[in-house]
Design an enzyme around this catalytic site. Structure first.
Site, mmCIF file in Angstrom:
data_model
loop_
_atom_site.group_PDB
_atom_site.id
_atom_site.type_symbol
_atom_site.label_atom_id
_atom_site.label_comp_id
_atom_site.label_asym_id
_atom_site.label_seq_id
_atom_site.Cartn_x
_atom_site.Cartn_y
_atom_site.Cartn_z
ATOM 1 N N HIS A 179 -3.371 -5.766 0.985
ATOM 2 C CA HIS A 179 -2.706 -6.031 2.256
ATOM 3 C C HIS A 179 -2.702 -7.519 2.603
ATOM 4 C CE1 HIS A 179 -2.299 -1.865 3.922
ATOM 5 N NE2 HIS A 179 -3.305 -1.621 3.095
ATOM 6 N N GLU A 202 -0.810 -8.927 4.700
ATOM 7 C CA GLU A 202 -0.554 -9.051 6.136
ATOM 8 C C GLU A 202 -1.826 -8.918 6.958
ATOM 9 O OE1 GLU A 202 -0.707 -4.581 5.861
ATOM 10 O OE2 GLU A 202 -0.473 -6.324 4.554
ATOM 11 N N CYS A 229 0.831 -1.202 0.000
ATOM 12 C CA CYS A 229 0.000 0.000 0.000
ATOM 13 C C CYS A 229 0.872 1.261 0.000
ATOM 14 C CB CYS A 229 -0.974 -0.045 1.177
ATOM 15 S SG CYS A 229 -2.369 1.095 1.032
#
Length: 233
Positions: free
Chosen positions: A205, A207, A88
């Site tokens: 994302h 994660e 990002c």
């Protein structure tokens, strides 16, 4: 082999702890924070440039963060062949730093978008994707207002020629459609790698997709792919 991961923290980062949790508590990696004023990276196997709003996104996303002392160390780290993952805002910073080609524009409809989307693995010939089959669909969150990836026609041709497109936005069945390309990115691009193959920037994302409780654990095979490529698993 012990896994040593570094997560950079800039003023305004807000996904640094997400990345830290994913690496340390889900992937069981030896994870440490790197401060934006640090001038050395040290003995690390992977550096993550996380999402957020570094320096408040003043001027434009990533434009100020690229001048942080840590980014000089990142440049040297990349030149030595070590891997860097920008997520990002991290992707935006890598673009501003010239580590990846192209630029980010405001989302096509000028709205901040926060939701789960689908992305398709476009090639598995990089260390970031080698453990996944081409065409694999991952369901991962996005959270950005300036994720409209842009590159000119010549640059796009170069990306395709050197197989640098890592991910494209798609529907649940893996079809690349206009509707799935919610931010208007050129050629539905969601992530790219550099020509050397050791830098990946992506807007979604992974994660934040590490545990079923969060709605998806599709980030796990992504990071497993990286660790296996680096023989860290």
């Amino acid at each position: 082999m012990s896994k040593k991961i570094g997560v950079i923290v800039f003023p305004g980062s807000n996904c640094d702890h997400d990345a830290y949790h994913a690496m340390k508590h889900v992937m069981n990696a030896d994870t440490t924070f790197l401060w934006h004023k640090d001038k050395e990276i040290g003995d690390l196997d992977l550096v993550i440039v996380p999402g957020g709003f570094s320096y408040g996104d003043y001027l434009r996303s990533g434009a100020i963060a690229r001048f942080s002392p840590i980014m000089e160390a990142v440049q040297d780290y990349v030149k030595k062949g070590f891997p860097v993952l920008g997520i990002c805002n991290g992707f935006q910073i890598l673009l501003e730093a010239g580590l990846l080609p192209g630029a980010m524009l405001h989302n096509e409809k000028l709205r901040f978008v926060c939701k789960n989307v689908n992305i398709r693995v476009e090639n598995n010939r990089s260390l970031f994707t080698s453990g996944m089959k081409e065409g694999t669909v991952l369901n991962v969150p996005v959270s950005h207002g300036e994720g409209n990836y842009f590159i000119d026609d010549e640059g796009l041709s170069d990306l395709k020629e050197h197989e640098q497109i890592a991910f494209r936005y798609c529907d649940a069945n893996g079809n690349v459609t206009q509707e799935a390309n919610f931010n208007g990115s050129v050629d539905s691009i969601a992530g790219i790698i550099n020509k050397q193959g050791n830098v990946l920037g992506m807007m979604p994302h992974p994660e934040r997709a590490m545990e079923p409780l969060l709605g998806s654990s599709d980030g796990i095979p992504f990071f497993e792919s990286i660790f296996n490529s680096l023989q860290l698993a």
